[in-house]
Design an enzyme around this catalytic site. Structure first.
Site, PDB file in Angstrom:
ATOM      1  N   SER A 266       0.833  -1.196   0.000  1.00  0.00           N
ATOM      2  CA  SER A 266       0.000   0.000   0.000  1.00  0.00           C
ATOM      3  C   SER A 266       0.874   1.255   0.000  1.00  0.00           C
ATOM      4  CB  SER A 266      -0.955  -0.044   1.200  1.00  0.00           C
ATOM      5  OG  SER A 266      -1.983   0.916   1.044  1.00  0.00           O
TER       6      SER A 266
ATOM      7  N   ASP B 249      -5.460  -3.914  -3.009  1.00  0.00           N
ATOM      8  CA  ASP B 249      -4.528  -3.525  -1.951  1.00  0.00           C
ATOM      9  C   ASP B 249      -3.920  -4.762  -1.291  1.00  0.00           C
ATOM     10  OD1 ASP B 249      -3.433  -2.630   0.613  1.00  0.00           O
ATOM     11  OD2 ASP B 249      -4.453  -0.750   0.210  1.00  0.00           O
TER      12      ASP B 249
END
Length: 763
Positions: free
Chosen positions: A402, A522
């Protein structure tokens, strides 16, 4: 003397045998010394396990054959490693196939001999249980894999960061040039300088071999002498570098045969090409791992076009970009070049140079930096990196998830905290723009935003950069929702995989992988702090920076049922007591992160990981406008923490090689491995028993302990050999008496001598 009277040999041998205890003679009789050629199998999967093997020199590779016909690497083992001990102790068939990567020498310890040792010296069993326990616990702390599932080999760790590191026991590295334009001598001297900061290093060339062993040293008639001498150099040096000739000479062939690892050296500024020596490697059955090193001028442009170099070499296991000092490319004659490096060696190596990074990778001492996800809280990672650089801690590999994938990519590209900070701040300020978010809103079938604006912000940071072109080895983590699995990306379009690693569900649509079309989200949903991935890539130490949000755990206990109207009344009634109950979105979010939370706890408890959590809990996920403030919090936390590390010796431990104690005496004066020894201490390898003081034992009990062994079995097993060495002058009764008398003399002498790593505290 031996030529004049060969009987001298028999007399000396007989004299020695008489004075060796029956137990040692039994082990010598049972032990089998093996020479295994490169490519030959020591044993195969499914074979009966009736012995344990000890690597004296060379390198072995363990491979698992799966039901679908594919093969999977289980591990590699070098000098001093025990192979197959778990299967031998549990009487299970071999679970892997083990073959020699290069010409190797092994000691084969049969199951019967091991059982005899266990009966005679029970403390060996205790030590083996201890070592097996360390192995099992170490595997439990790693990502699941073939070794973790089976525990197939036993390698004794000497520090908390050593379990399972595949590169920690390389002994020989061969260096081959792509072309004649490569400054090979300067490169090998720079690498020798960097390796000398880790342990004793020897550089061998065809010229140095001829100077030491004579002009005919490389002739086939002197094969045994040369092999023996090279084996001795491996014993007394941490790493031996073999610099090949520019063509396929006998010395170049020897370099390839001796290699645990082969380094192919090219010039990054030149067009990608495959050299003549490489073509020969590709067509041969050389099993040593091969790595590509591209040299760059320190004032030159950044790396580019690396993918073309790698596409030409499908057999390369990894690659490195090295920024070289100007002296590497200086045109000097060989004598002047050596004179220059004599002065350079006096200064010592720079731990922050790219050559030192390569040296740590080759010796299994690399330090990885892993950055977790957490939105704007990730800005604190910029400050921690600044403190890390000021503390003098080098970074050899970068990974992230991320926001950590973005910050990690910036650092891997720049290798400079100041330039990284400027670029990271520009992006954070751009993310703080309210109007860009408004213009990117879309009909929320898959997500609230179309992703076009976010894509533009990420691509403007990295342009067309490829992951392979980064200065530092880099990876990031995404969640593949097509295959329901974790993906670790080490090549391809940098901005796309950074964007995919930052794609929060509901806000951004999944990114379609340009390689296979899989939908990527993600990486925090499956692995928000991928220290375990960095470990599996060969890092000895992983510095992990966690900036994830922490969930509220003090929730209201509302019983067996929940009335939504009651919650609505509690929310709007100013006089009522507030209740903490999760809404549907929060429940879905927590469910998505269940796997990630479990993985995070395992990483925090692992011994190879140095976990860092800055005090940033009160900052929101989208507060990118507070970049400077959050970065300063990270800097102050890192500065304080790393100062503690410096004073407590953590940094020194990170940079210390696991093999260093083999070349130095301990404080007690006990030498673990004598640098000048031409033998391998099998007892020390098998048992690893620490020196102990002599216990006070009753004399009668001591005698009983010495006579519980069946000496008749030993005599019968050695009868043929005894008859040969004795001739007709000694009878069996005389030999038994001589042996008993000698054993008694040895027993008295040993009682009055200090003991080192002997097999037993009793004589």
């Amino acid at each position: 003397m031996m030529r004049e009277d060969p009987r001298v040999v028999l007399n000396v041998a007989h004299t020695v045998v008489k004075r060796v205890s029956p137990f040692v003679r039994q082990i010598d009789f049972a032990l089998d010394w093996m020479a295994v050629e490169a490519g030959r199998a020591v044993y195969r999967q499914g074979d009966k396990s009736d012995s344990t093997f000890i690597v004296l020199s060379g390198r072995l590779r363990s491979v698992i054959a799966k039901d679908d016909g594919k093969k999977e690497l289980a591990g590699e083992y070098g000098r001093g490693d025990l192979i197959g001990v778990v299967e031998a102790l549990t009487h299970m068939n071999r679970a892997t196939t083990v073959h020699a990567v290069r010409d190797s020498e092994l000691a084969k310890l049969p199951e019967g001999a091991l059982n005899s040792i266990k009966r005679r010296y029970p403390q060996v069993v205790t030590r083996l249980i201890h070592l097996l326990g360390e192995k099992i616990l170490g595997n439990m702390q790693q990502v699941s894999g073939p070794l973790a599932a089976r525990g197939l080999a036993l390698h004794t760790p000497t520090s908390k960061w050593d379990v399972g590191n595949p590169a920690s026991n390389l002994s020989t590295v061969s260096i081959l040039p792509v072309s004649e334009d490569v400054p090979l001598t300067a490169f090998t001297l720079e690498l020798q300088l960097a390796l000398s900061g880790i342990g004793p290093t020897l550089l061998l060339t065809s010229d140095s071999i001829k100077q030491r062993l004579g002009a005919a040293a490389l002739d086939s008639v002197h094969e045994y002498r040369l092999s023996s001498w090279l084996g001795q150099q491996e014993d007394i040096h941490r790493i031996v570098l073999y610099q090949s000739d520019s063509t396929l000479t006998p010395w170049t062939q020897r370099c390839i045969r001796q290699a645990d690892c082969i380094i192919i050296v090219g010039l990054g500024e030149q067009e990608p090409t495959v050299g003549e020596l490489e073509r020969m490697l590709e067509g041969s059955a050389v099993r040593a791992q091969k790595q590509l090193v591209l040299l760059h001028r320190e004032d030159g442009p950044p790396p580019k076009g690396t993918a073309e170099w790698l596409n030409m070499r499908s057999w390369i296991s990894r690659h490195h970009h090295l920024s070289c000092p100007r002296r590497v490319f200086s045109r000097r004659s060989l004598p002047k070049l050596r004179e220059l490096y004599q002065r350079v060696f006096e200064k010592g190596p720079d731990r922050h140079s790219d050559f030192s990074r390569l040296a740590r990778v080759l010796t299994g001492n690399s330090i990885a930096l892993v950055l977790g996800g957490g939105g704007a809280r990730g800005c604190s990672q910029v400050g921690i990196l600044r403190a890390l650089n000021e503390a003098g801690i080098p970074v050899d590999m970068v990974g992230g998830t991320s926001i950590g994938s973005l910050m990690g990519a910036l650092y891997a590209e720049e290798k400079s905290n100041s330039r990284m900070r400027v670029r990271a701040r520009e992006w954070a300020m751009d993310m703080n723009s309210f109007f860009k978010k408004i213009w990117d809103l879309t009909y929320p079938v898959t997500s609230m935003f179309s992703g076009a604006s976010f894509n533009s912000s990420i691509s403007s940071v990295f342009k067309g950069k490829q992951i392979e072109d980064l200065w530092l080895p880099y990876f990031n983590i995404t969640t593949d929702i097509t295959a329901s699995s974790m993906r670790a990306h080490t090549d391809g379009s940098l901005w796309r995989y950074v964007r995919a690693s930052m794609s929060l569900s509901g806000y951004l649509p999944p990114l379609c992988d340009p390689k296979d079309g899989h939908l990527l989200m993600d990486g925090g949903y499956i692995n928000n702090l991928p220290a375990d991935v960095a470990r599996s890539m060969g890092a000895k130490v992983v510095i992990a920076i966690d900036v994830g949000s922490r969930d509220e755990t003090n929730l209201t206990n509302y019983g067996d049922s929940l009335n939504g109207w009651w919650l609505l009344w509690k929310r709007f009634n100013p006089l009522s007591e507030k209740v903490k109950v999760l809404n549907m979105a929060e429940i879905q979010t927590r469910l998505a992160y269940v796997c990630c939370v479990q993985q995070l706890e395992q990483v925090k408890d692992s011994e190879y990981c140095e976990y860092i959590r800055p005090p940033i809990d009160h900052y929101g996920t989208l507060e990118f406008g507070k970049f400077d403030e959050i970065a300063e919090v990270g800097y102050q936390h890192g500065k304080t923490l790393f100062d503690v590390w410096q004073r407590s010796g953590v940094v020194d431990s990170m940079l210390k090689d696991r093999h260093q104690e083999e070349f130095h005496k301990t404080k007690t004066g006990h030498v673990v491995t004598c640098p000048n020894a031409s033998f391998t201490d099998l007892a020390e390898i098998v048992s690893r028993i620490e020196p102990v003081k002599n216990p006070v034992i009753d004399e009668e009990l001591s005698d009983d302990c010495q006579t519980d062994y069946d000496e008749e079995a030993v005599e019968s097993a050695l009868s043929d050999y005894e008859a040969f060495t004795q001739g007709s002058e000694h009878t069996e009764e005389e030999e038994t008496a001589d042996t008993a008398e000698t054993d008694e003399e040895v027993q008295i002498r040993v009682r009055h001598q200090p003991k080192n790593a002997a097999l037993s505290p009793t004589p």
